[in-house]
Design an enzyme around this catalytic site. Sequence first.
Site, PDB file in Angstrom:
ATOM      1  CB  VAL A   2      -0.904   0.022   1.260  1.00  0.00           C
ATOM      2  CG1 VAL A   2      -1.763   1.285   1.283  1.00  0.00           C
ATOM      3  CG2 VAL A   2      -1.781  -1.228   1.300  1.00  0.00           C
TER       4      VAL A   2
ATOM      5  CG  HIS B 199      -2.199   5.652   4.935  1.00  0.00           C
ATOM      6  ND1 HIS B 199      -3.513   6.001   5.211  1.00  0.00           N
ATOM      7  CD2 HIS B 199      -1.505   5.903   6.067  1.00  0.00           C
ATOM      8  CE1 HIS B 199      -3.589   6.438   6.467  1.00  0.00           C
ATOM      9  NE2 HIS B 199      -2.383   6.374   7.009  1.00  0.00           N
ATOM     10  CB  ILE B 200       3.744   6.599   5.339  1.00  0.00           C
ATOM     11  CG1 ILE B 200       5.195   6.227   5.510  1.00  0.00           C
ATOM     12  CG2 ILE B 200       3.203   7.322   6.556  1.00  0.00           C
ATOM     13  CD1 ILE B 200       6.111   7.456   5.563  1.00  0.00           C
ATOM     14  CG  HIS B 201       2.347   0.769   6.031  1.00  0.00           C
ATOM     15  ND1 HIS B 201       2.034   1.322   4.806  1.00  0.00           N
ATOM     16  CD2 HIS B 201       2.794  -0.485   5.774  1.00  0.00           C
ATOM     17  CE1 HIS B 201       2.269   0.441   3.848  1.00  0.00           C
ATOM     18  NE2 HIS B 201       2.737  -0.677   4.403  1.00  0.00           N
ATOM     19  CB  ILE B 202       6.672   1.800  10.780  1.00  0.00           C
ATOM     20  CG1 ILE B 202       6.774   3.305  10.472  1.00  0.00           C
ATOM     21  CG2 ILE B 202       8.034   1.228  11.198  1.00  0.00           C
ATOM     22  CD1 ILE B 202       7.149   4.148  11.679  1.00  0.00           C
TER      23      ILE B 202
END
Length: 161
Positions: free
Chosen positions: A114, A117-120
């Site tokens: 994805v 939308h940034i995510h860690i």
Amino acid sequence: MKTLWAPWRIEYILSEKPDGCIFCVPPERENDRERLILHRTPFSFVMLNRYPYTNGHLMVVPFRHTSEMTDLSDDEMLDLFTTVRLCRDVLEKTASPQGFNIGINLGRAAGAGVDEHIHIHIVPRWNGDTNYMTVLGDIRVMPENLSSTYEKLLTGFPTPQ
Ligand SMILES: [Zn+2]
């Protein structure tokens, strides 16, 4: 970083992707269990990865929909990384991993599933984990364990106020 051999993720690769952003979540907590959301902070939330690389694969996500780190405020950045540390501590306490891969894939070319939308990612690791999973490698093994993994990890997070 060594590439993880995770053949069960073929289910994700082949699955139909939902319309809209899976990381844009409503403020109400009522569907958190179905969404696999384990914890919320003022600026971010913790979600169990439905298509994990290993058991307990978590993602920390800002509420704000952005693909750019530069869009995030200092408060949001601090909140994100404080939450990453919390996830690490919860996994340590509940699953005793021997190591962690913690990282961000920025952009589709870098492997972001994805990318809008940034995510860690926080991926707990055990010596020989991928070998173990490959040997037992039915692709349904991981999804079936999701709800028990969710319940187990939930006990490690602070209860919502
Ligand atoms: Zn979003």
